[in-house]
Design a protein around this motif. Structure first.
Motif, PDB file in Angstrom:
ATOM      1  N   SER A   1       0.814  -1.212   0.000  1.00 27.27           N
ATOM      2  CA  SER A   1       0.000   0.000   0.000  1.00 27.27           C
ATOM      3  C   SER A   1       0.846   1.261   0.000  1.00 27.27           C
ATOM      4  O   SER A   1       0.309   2.365   0.014  1.00 27.27           O
ATOM      5  CB  SER A   1      -0.929   0.012   1.223  1.00 27.27           C
ATOM      6  OG  SER A   1      -0.177  -0.041   2.420  1.00 27.27           O
ATOM      7  N   GLY A   2       2.138   1.114   0.005  1.00 27.90           N
ATOM      8  CA  GLY A   2       3.061   2.248   0.004  1.00 27.90           C
ATOM      9  C   GLY A   2       4.431   1.760  -0.394  1.00 27.90           C
ATOM     10  O   GLY A   2       4.844   1.889  -1.543  1.00 27.90           O
ATOM     11  N   ALA A   3       5.114   1.154   0.574  1.00 19.73           N
ATOM     12  CA  ALA A   3       6.417   0.531   0.305  1.00 19.73           C
ATOM     13  C   ALA A   3       6.504  -0.767   1.097  1.00 19.73           C
ATOM     14  O   ALA A   3       5.864  -0.920   2.143  1.00 19.73           O
ATOM     15  CB  ALA A   3       7.554   1.463   0.679  1.00 19.73           C
ATOM     16  N   THR A   4       7.277  -1.693   0.579  1.00 20.58           N
ATOM     17  CA  THR A   4       7.496  -2.975   1.251  1.00 20.58           C
ATOM     18  C   THR A   4       8.983  -3.277   1.272  1.00 20.58           C
ATOM     19  O   THR A   4       9.659  -3.182   0.238  1.00 20.58           O
ATOM     20  CB  THR A   4       6.750  -4.115   0.539  1.00 20.58           C
ATOM     21  OG1 THR A   4       5.343  -3.850   0.549  1.00 20.58           O
ATOM     22  CG2 THR A   4       7.011  -5.446   1.217  1.00 20.58           C
ATOM     23  N   VAL A   5       9.490  -3.623   2.454  1.00 24.23           N
ATOM     24  CA  VAL A   5      10.865  -4.099   2.585  1.00 24.23           C
ATOM     25  C   VAL A   5      10.818  -5.594   2.848  1.00 24.23           C
ATOM     26  O   VAL A   5       9.854  -6.104   3.438  1.00 24.23           O
ATOM     27  CB  VAL A   5      11.625  -3.371   3.711  1.00 24.23           C
ATOM     28  CG1 VAL A   5      11.859  -1.910   3.348  1.00 24.23           C
ATOM     29  CG2 VAL A   5      10.881  -3.466   5.038  1.00 24.23           C
ATOM     30  N   PHE A   6      11.843  -6.290   2.426  1.00 29.05           N
ATOM     31  CA  PHE A   6      11.908  -7.729   2.604  1.00 29.05           C
ATOM     32  C   PHE A   6      13.001  -8.059   3.610  1.00 29.05           C
ATOM     33  O   PHE A   6      14.118  -7.530   3.520  1.00 29.05           O
ATOM     34  CB  PHE A   6      12.177  -8.422   1.269  1.00 29.05           C
ATOM     35  CG  PHE A   6      11.017  -8.330   0.311  1.00 29.05           C
ATOM     36  CD1 PHE A   6      10.144  -9.395   0.152  1.00 29.05           C
ATOM     37  CD2 PHE A   6      10.785  -7.165  -0.409  1.00 29.05           C
ATOM     38  CE1 PHE A   6       9.068  -9.311  -0.716  1.00 29.05           C
ATOM     39  CE2 PHE A   6       9.712  -7.065  -1.278  1.00 29.05           C
ATOM     40  CZ  PHE A   6       8.853  -8.139  -1.435  1.00 29.05           C
ATOM     41  N   GLY A   7      12.658  -8.916   4.567  1.00 28.98           N
ATOM     42  CA  GLY A   7      13.600  -9.241   5.626  1.00 28.98           C
ATOM     43  C   GLY A   7      14.093 -10.668   5.547  1.00 28.98           C
ATOM     44  O   GLY A   7      13.383 -11.561   5.070  1.00 28.98           O
ATOM     45  N   PHE A   8      15.308 -10.850   6.014  1.00 29.82           N
ATOM     46  CA  PHE A   8      15.908 -12.183   6.051  1.00 29.82           C
ATOM     47  C   PHE A   8      16.594 -12.340   7.404  1.00 29.82           C
ATOM     48  O   PHE A   8      17.375 -11.471   7.811  1.00 29.82           O
ATOM     49  CB  PHE A   8      16.925 -12.344   4.911  1.00 29.82           C
ATOM     50  CG  PHE A   8      17.396 -13.754   4.704  1.00 29.82           C
ATOM     51  CD1 PHE A   8      16.728 -14.594   3.833  1.00 29.82           C
ATOM     52  CD2 PHE A   8      18.501 -14.246   5.384  1.00 29.82           C
ATOM     53  CE1 PHE A   8      17.155 -15.907   3.642  1.00 29.82           C
ATOM     54  CE2 PHE A   8      18.935 -15.553   5.203  1.00 29.82           C
ATOM     55  CZ  PHE A   8      18.255 -16.384   4.327  1.00 29.82           C
ATOM     56  N   PRO A   9      16.327 -13.426   8.142  1.00 28.75           N
ATOM     57  CA  PRO A   9      16.951 -13.597   9.453  1.00 28.75           C
ATOM     58  C   PRO A   9      18.451 -13.876   9.338  1.00 28.75           C
ATOM     59  O   PRO A   9      18.873 -14.720   8.545  1.00 28.75           O
ATOM     60  CB  PRO A   9      16.201 -14.811  10.042  1.00 28.75           C
ATOM     61  CG  PRO A   9      15.651 -15.541   8.862  1.00 28.75           C
ATOM     62  CD  PRO A   9      15.376 -14.513   7.815  1.00 28.75           C
ATOM     63  N   VAL A  10      19.245 -13.156  10.111  1.00 24.25           N
ATOM     64  CA  VAL A  10      20.705 -13.303  10.083  1.00 24.25           C
ATOM     65  C   VAL A  10      21.226 -13.414  11.510  1.00 24.25           C
ATOM     66  O   VAL A  10      20.564 -12.997  12.471  1.00 24.25           O
ATOM     67  CB  VAL A  10      21.374 -12.105   9.379  1.00 24.25           C
ATOM     68  CG1 VAL A  10      20.992 -12.054   7.908  1.00 24.25           C
ATOM     69  CG2 VAL A  10      21.028 -10.793  10.066  1.00 24.25           C
ATOM     70  N   LYS A  11      22.422 -13.957  11.660  1.00 21.37           N
ATOM     71  CA  LYS A  11      22.981 -14.152  13.004  1.00 21.37           C
ATOM     72  C   LYS A  11      23.663 -12.905  13.547  1.00 21.37           C
ATOM     73  O   LYS A  11      23.885 -12.794  14.755  1.00 21.37           O
ATOM     74  CB  LYS A  11      23.969 -15.326  12.997  1.00 21.37           C
ATOM     75  CG  LYS A  11      25.240 -15.099  12.199  1.00 21.37           C
ATOM     76  CD  LYS A  11      26.163 -16.300  12.301  1.00 21.37           C
ATOM     77  CE  LYS A  11      27.463 -16.078  11.540  1.00 21.37           C
ATOM     78  NZ  LYS A  11      28.364 -17.257  11.632  1.00 21.37           N
ATOM     79  N   ASP A  12      24.004 -11.947  12.658  1.00 19.38           N
ATOM     80  CA  ASP A  12      24.685 -10.731  13.091  1.00 19.38           C
ATOM     81  C   ASP A  12      23.975  -9.516  12.504  1.00 19.38           C
ATOM     82  O   ASP A  12      24.490  -8.844  11.610  1.00 19.38           O
ATOM     83  CB  ASP A  12      26.152 -10.764  12.650  1.00 19.38           C
ATOM     84  CG  ASP A  12      26.956  -9.601  13.208  1.00 19.38           C
ATOM     85  OD1 ASP A  12      26.422  -8.899  14.095  1.00 19.38           O
ATOM     86  OD2 ASP A  12      28.098  -9.387  12.764  1.00 19.38           O
ATOM     87  N   PRO A  13      22.779  -9.215  12.997  1.00 14.89           N
ATOM     88  CA  PRO A  13      21.969  -8.150  12.378  1.00 14.89           C
ATOM     89  C   PRO A  13      22.590  -6.763  12.461  1.00 14.89           C
ATOM     90  O   PRO A  13      22.217  -5.888  11.678  1.00 14.89           O
ATOM     91  CB  PRO A  13      20.651  -8.217  13.154  1.00 14.89           C
ATOM     92  CG  PRO A  13      20.982  -8.896  14.437  1.00 14.89           C
ATOM     93  CD  PRO A  13      22.070  -9.867  14.111  1.00 14.89           C
ATOM     94  N   SER A  14      23.514  -6.533  13.374  1.00 13.43           N
ATOM     95  CA  SER A  14      24.106  -5.198  13.519  1.00 13.43           C
ATOM     96  C   SER A  14      24.913  -4.779  12.300  1.00 13.43           C
ATOM     97  O   SER A  14      25.279  -3.619  12.166  1.00 13.43           O
ATOM     98  CB  SER A  14      24.983  -5.138  14.766  1.00 13.43           C
ATOM     99  OG  SER A  14      26.051  -6.061  14.695  1.00 13.43           O
ATOM    100  N   ARG A  15      25.159  -5.715  11.381  1.00 14.86           N
ATOM    101  CA  ARG A  15      25.882  -5.398  10.149  1.00 14.86           C
ATOM    102  C   ARG A  15      24.954  -4.868   9.059  1.00 14.86           C
ATOM    103  O   ARG A  15      25.422  -4.446   8.003  1.00 14.86           O
ATOM    104  CB  ARG A  15      26.604  -6.648   9.621  1.00 14.86           C
ATOM    105  CG  ARG A  15      27.718  -7.164  10.495  1.00 14.86           C
ATOM    106  CD  ARG A  15      28.279  -8.475   9.964  1.00 14.86           C
ATOM    107  NE  ARG A  15      28.577  -8.393   8.547  1.00 14.86           N
ATOM    108  CZ  ARG A  15      28.211  -9.316   7.656  1.00 14.86           C
ATOM    109  NH1 ARG A  15      27.513 -10.376   8.025  1.00 14.86           N
ATOM    110  NH2 ARG A  15      28.538  -9.176   6.381  1.00 14.86           N
ATOM    111  N   PHE A  16      23.646  -4.875   9.334  1.00 11.11           N
ATOM    112  CA  PHE A  16      22.675  -4.582   8.288  1.00 11.11           C
ATOM    113  C   PHE A  16      21.678  -3.514   8.747  1.00 11.11           C
ATOM    114  O   PHE A  16      21.684  -3.089   9.900  1.00 11.11           O
ATOM    115  CB  PHE A  16      21.896  -5.852   7.917  1.00 11.11           C
ATOM    116  CG  PHE A  16      22.758  -7.009   7.516  1.00 11.11           C
ATOM    117  CD1 PHE A  16      23.156  -7.167   6.198  1.00 11.11           C
ATOM    118  CD2 PHE A  16      23.182  -7.941   8.452  1.00 11.11           C
ATOM    119  CE1 PHE A  16      23.946  -8.233   5.814  1.00 11.11           C
ATOM    120  CE2 PHE A  16      23.976  -9.018   8.083  1.00 11.11           C
ATOM    121  CZ  PHE A  16      24.368  -9.164   6.760  1.00 11.11           C
ATOM    122  N   GLY A  17      20.807  -3.119   7.828  1.00  9.48           N
ATOM    123  CA  GLY A  17      19.609  -2.404   8.230  1.00  9.48           C
ATOM    124  C   GLY A  17      18.682  -3.391   8.901  1.00  9.48           C
ATOM    125  O   GLY A  17      18.461  -4.491   8.382  1.00  9.48           O
TER     126      GLY A  17
END
Length: 299
Positions: free
Chosen positions: A129-145
């Motif tokens: 309805s506006g924007a969609t982001v796609f997420g993927f589970p990772v073990k070190d999320p602090s490296r990503f958005g």
């Protein structure tokens, strides 16, 4: 949604010297150029009109490699990003191409694999309805958005770039859906700390309007950003193992186009005859057998 953008810019400095004399998106991931993978993702998502944005040096090379899209049953156009001014600039460069329509944006070094990808993407497009982001589970999320979601896992509560204390393990990957206001919003952005128009800042504009959704890839899927030596090698190994075990190719745009009904059997065979001695050509001949594709559709 019929329009998509592949952002294939950047100098490829993290992959030097591999990129000293060739375009990053044409580096091999096992048996195919890297750009075949995001192109296949767009085709399986039902995208018909594609704009590839790259550097002044690499755009002519990509155009030579992919042509106008006829062998994939889509229209491919090309545009130049003069300088690496950020991911969100793709929506400004592609403003005329988009013409105020919704679009799918994918990064040229992202490799995605999911069973039933077509159904997954069509559902995400229908719910956007506006924007969609796609997420993927990772073990070190602090490296990503990092994406924080509500209980229903669709509504985004927060989006933070490389936080010290991540609120979830969901990394925002290089795949986005946008409505027709995306180009206008991108034009309103100011350069961030890196001097670039940040895609996270664009997504935050939608979040502040309460119009930012999330779709999650899950166990059994895979996503790789093949922008490092390690991940480029990992991608090749993963693709090789999967293809060897299943007999099915990953990131084959001709097969995706055939499965989606974009091209017919004769076009697949014509494509195969352009490289008759390769194993890739043998695979195209196999999927074009009169009984149809060997393994059915992605639906």
């Amino acid at each position: 949604m019929r329009k998509g953008i592949i952002l294939a810019g950047g100098a490829g400095t993290r992959l030097w010297p591999l990129t000293a004399y060739t375009c990053k998106q044409l580096l091999p991931v096992y048996d195919k150029p890297l750009i075949y993978y995001p192109l296949t993702s767009l085709i399986l998502a039902g995208i018909q009109d594609i704009l590839i944005i790259s550097t002044p040096e690499d755009t002519p090379v990509l155009q030579k490699a992919l042509g106008d899209g006829a062998f994939y049953g889509v229209s491919i156009q090309y545009a130049v990003q003069e300088n690496p001014n950020g991911l969100a600039e793709a929506l400004i460069i592609g403003e005329e191409f988009l013409g105020g329509e919704d679009c799918c944006l994918i990064l040229g070094d992202n490799i995605l694999y999911r069973s039933g990808f077509t159904h997954f993407m069509k559902a995400a497009i229908a719910e956007n309805s506006g924007a969609t982001v796609f997420g993927f589970p990772v073990k070190d999320p602090s490296r990503f958005g990092v994406i924080e979601t509500a209980d229903d896992a669709q509504k985004v509560l927060s989006l933070e770039e490389k936080p010290e204390k991540p609120k979830s393990n969901l990394a925002a990957i290089g795949l986005y859906l946008y409505d027709g206001s995306a180009s206008e919003k991108a034009r309103s952005l100011k350069p961030g700390k890196r001097g670039e128009l940040e895609i996270t800042d664009l997504n935050l504009l939608y979040l502040h309007e309460d119009r930012l959704n999330h779709c999650r890839f899950s166990r059994g899927d895979f996503w790789l950003d093949a922008g490092l030596f390690e991940t480029l090698n990992d991608a090749s190994n993963l693709v090789r193992l999967t293809e060897d075990y299943t007999g099915q190719k990953i990131g084959c745009p001709e097969e995706a186009a055939f499965v989606m009904g974009n091209i017919d059997r004769d076009t697949v065979l014509e494509r195969a005859e352009m490289m008759p001695q390769s194993a890739y050509s043998a695979y195209l001949r196999r999927i074009a057998r009169p009984k149809g594709t060997m393994f059915g559709t992605e639906e």
